[in-house]
Write a protein that holds these residues in place. Structure first.
Motif, short mmCIF file in Angstrom:
data_model
loop_
_atom_site.label_atom_id
_atom_site.label_comp_id
_atom_site.label_asym_id
_atom_site.label_seq_id
_atom_site.Cartn_x
_atom_site.Cartn_y
_atom_site.Cartn_z
N ASP A 257 71.94 59.72 7.93
CA ASP A 257 70.82 60.27 7.43
C ASP A 257 70.44 59.68 6.55
OD1 ASP A 257 68.47 61.73 8.40
OD2 ASP A 257 68.80 63.74 7.66
N THR A 258 69.94 57.93 6.73
CA THR A 258 69.65 57.49 4.98
C THR A 258 69.26 56.21 5.57
OG1 THR A 258 72.12 56.30 5.03
CG2 THR A 258 72.08 58.09 3.85
N LYS A 259 68.75 56.09 6.52
CA LYS A 259 67.97 55.08 7.22
C LYS A 259 67.38 55.23 8.28
CE LYS A 259 68.69 50.22 8.91
NZ LYS A 259 69.89 48.99 8.81
N GLN A 260 66.10 54.67 8.52
CA GLN A 260 66.16 55.24 10.08
C GLN A 260 66.07 53.98 10.38
OE1 GLN A 260 61.00 55.91 8.93
NE2 GLN A 260 60.89 55.40 11.18
N LEU A 261 65.61 54.35 12.05
CA LEU A 261 66.12 53.32 12.53
C LEU A 261 64.78 53.39 14.21
CD1 LEU A 261 70.05 55.01 14.05
CD2 LEU A 261 69.03 52.81 12.60
N ALA A 262 64.51 54.30 14.19
CA ALA A 262 63.31 54.18 14.93
C ALA A 262 61.99 55.21 15.19
CB ALA A 262 63.91 53.65 17.02
N SER A 263 61.11 54.96 15.91
CA SER A 263 59.99 56.23 15.86
C SER A 263 59.72 56.05 17.57
CB SER A 263 59.06 55.44 14.96
OG SER A 263 59.24 55.77 13.24
N GLY A 264 59.73 57.10 18.00
CA GLY A 264 58.95 56.98 19.33
C GLY A 264 58.61 58.67 19.46
N THR A 265 58.20 58.70 20.75
CA THR A 265 57.28 60.34 21.34
C THR A 265 58.27 60.84 21.98
OG1 THR A 265 56.03 58.72 23.03
CG2 THR A 265 55.54 59.54 20.91
N LEU A 266 58.12 62.32 21.68
CA LEU A 266 58.58 63.26 22.86
C LEU A 266 58.16 63.34 24.95
CD1 LEU A 266 60.83 65.72 23.29
CD2 LEU A 266 58.43 67.41 22.93
N TYR A 267 59.23 63.27 25.64
CA TYR A 267 58.53 63.03 26.82
C TYR A 267 58.74 63.88 27.79
CZ TYR A 267 62.08 60.11 29.39
OH TYR A 267 63.23 60.28 30.56
N ALA A 268 60.21 64.25 27.40
CA ALA A 268 60.77 65.33 28.64
C ALA A 268 61.20 66.56 28.11
CB ALA A 268 61.59 64.66 29.55
N ILE A 269 61.41 67.75 28.75
CA ILE A 269 61.62 69.10 28.63
C ILE A 269 62.93 69.41 29.18
CG2 ILE A 269 61.21 71.11 27.25
CD1 ILE A 269 59.14 70.02 25.84
N GLY A 270 63.89 69.81 29.15
CA GLY A 270 64.71 70.02 29.84
C GLY A 270 64.18 71.40 30.21
N ASN A 271 64.46 72.09 31.82
CA ASN A 271 64.22 72.78 32.45
C ASN A 271 64.37 74.54 31.86
OD1 ASN A 271 66.74 72.43 33.94
ND2 ASN A 271 64.77 72.47 35.79
N GLN A 272 65.73 74.70 31.82
CA GLN A 272 66.38 75.58 31.15
C GLN A 272 67.54 75.64 29.60
OE1 GLN A 272 69.92 75.43 33.88
NE2 GLN A 272 68.51 75.51 35.96
N MET A 273 67.75 77.15 29.42
CA MET A 273 68.75 77.09 28.70
C MET A 273 69.68 77.02 28.58
SD MET A 273 66.82 77.99 25.09
CE MET A 273 65.43 79.03 25.42
N ALA A 274 70.53 76.82 27.86
CA ALA A 274 72.00 76.56 27.36
C ALA A 274 71.99 78.82 27.33
CB ALA A 274 71.93 75.81 26.65
#
Length: 418
Positions: A257-274
């Motif tokens: 947690d010391t270096k930022q690697l990339a930036s993106g966007t959320l595109y999918a959410i799973g359909n089941q809860m563990a």
């Protein structure tokens, strides 16, 4: 005066002196009791005030961020398996090379399959000749049948013979097509774009159809995705924003947690809860043009769910937890502090949102709380500007004292108490 009168006068004076002494002693006792009862509390006011650092609650925006552990998951990972059996004669790639779809990877000895194709073509030629002869006979039988010169059964049998020869020709063509496909399978190409891994089998080895571990593994490097989980208590807020069509940004940091690697966007959410963990899996996509996200790498994902506007903010060290719950030491106008129960909200590490119990403009203690109690007298320390810092920035740093200032304040307080 007679002797009796003198003795009576002396006895009276002695009794009066004793009474005066008793009155004086009682008065002294009463003064001591009064001092002990009513003079004890004012004596405490002589104790030096506790030196503390303080900050003023302000209004500001606070991002609502979910910090979760994630894994870099490629869009596609393909294990190239042989489709048929044979000796591996050639390898057409270098380990770790980027390949394109359709690029040559490996060669299986094709000679046996070429022979099979020649045999199928010969059988096709034979069956085709038989078909041609049967059709010629059928044409002649048809004329004779119309002239009533042959039996009806002879004509029908010849019709069936033609159909059988036609089927044989079709089977021969299918066999040839299968042999051509096998020859194609001998020439192994990349099914997708990506990067090949280390070689799994060397030339000269005999491979079989779908043999494990395969020829090579191809992994799509860019774009890529990151999978992470969020707890069920936070899912509703994510779903509300995601289903409304909002693009939720996701920032990825390295494992420590010391270096930022990339930036993106959320595109999918799973359909089941563990059920075992009470979490649901989310997936974010990243361009990964610099390829800093490596497949199966552990990363820290930060999902920006929302931003709280004009929230009451205090420095995070000001919020304490104890028997009353979450509380702060509120600085009063008479330079005393009082325990003030609050309800805290999201935090970015530096500042914490106060949902209730505190208003903007109120002052809270941020450092030196180890010896404070409700009603204690305090003295707010003045933060000193760092060397090379402009005077304009000194006032802003007063609300966040440095560790060196804290040690100095504690030392001053200890010397005052001694």
């Amino acid at each position: 005066m007679s002797a009796d009168t003198l003795r009576a006068a002396g006895h009276f004076r002695k009794s009066r002196g004793t009474l005066v002494a008793v009155v004086i002693i009682m008065a002294i006792i009463l003064l001591m009791l009064f001092h002990l009862i009513f003079g004890g509390k004012p004596a405490r006011t002589g104790n030096p005030p506790q030196v503390v650092s303080a900050a003023t609650a302000t209004l500001g925006d606070m991002p609502v961020i979910l910090n979760e552990l994630g894994t870099v998951t490629p869009i596609s990972t393909v294990t190239v398996l042989p489709q048929l059996s044979g000796y591996l004669t050639d390898i057409g790639y270098q380990e770790g090379q980027d390949v394109k779809k359709g690029q040559f990877l490996a060669q299986i000895d094709p000679r046996q399959y070429e022979i099979n194709k020649l045999q199928a073509e010969a059988q096709l030629a034979k069956d085709q000749a038989s078909l041609d002869q049967a059709r010629a006979d059928l044409a002649r039988y048809q004329q004779l049948h119309q002239q009533k010169s042959i039996a009806e059964q002879t004509y029908i049998d010849q019709t069936f013979t033609v159909a059988q020869d036609e089927a044989a020709v079709k089977a021969d063509k299918a066999t040839i097509a299968q042999d051509e496909l096998n020859l194609t399978y001998c020439h192994i190409t990349a099914p997708v774009d990506g990067r090949v891994g280390l070689r799994l089998v060397d030339p000269g080895n005999y491979v079989t159809a779908s043999s494990s571990p395969g020829i090579v593994v191809i992994t799509r490097m860019k774009p890529t995705t990151v999978q992470f989980t969020v707890p069920q208590n936070s899912l509703s807020q994510v779903l509300q924003r995601f289903n409304a069509g909002n693009k939720l940004p996701v920032t990825v940091y390295n494992s420590d947690d010391t270096k930022q690697l990339a930036s993106g966007t959320l595109y999918a959410i799973g359909n089941q809860m563990a059920t075992s963990t009470g979490t649901v899996t989310l997936r974010a996509t990243f361009a990964n043009d610099d390829e800093l996200l490596y497949p199966n790498e552990f990363v820290n994902a930060r999902l920006l769910v929302d931003t709280m506007k004009q929230a009451v903010l205090v420095p995070t060290p000001a919020v304490q937890s104890g028997a009353p719950g979450d509380y702060v030491y509120l600085v009063n106008a008479d330079d005393t502090v009082s325990v003030h129960k609050v309800t805290q909200g999201p935090s970015d590490g530096k500042n914490t949102v106060i949902l209730s119990g505190l208003s903007a403009g109120q002052t809270v203690v941020t450092d030196g709380m180890d010896r404070l109690n409700d009603g204690a007298k305090i003295k707010i320390a003045q933060a000193k500007p760092e060397s090379g810092t402009a005077p304009a920035s000194a006032s802003s740093s007063a609300n966040t004292p440095h560790h060196g200032d804290k040690r100095k304040h504690d030392s001053d307080s200890a010397s005052s108490n001694s």
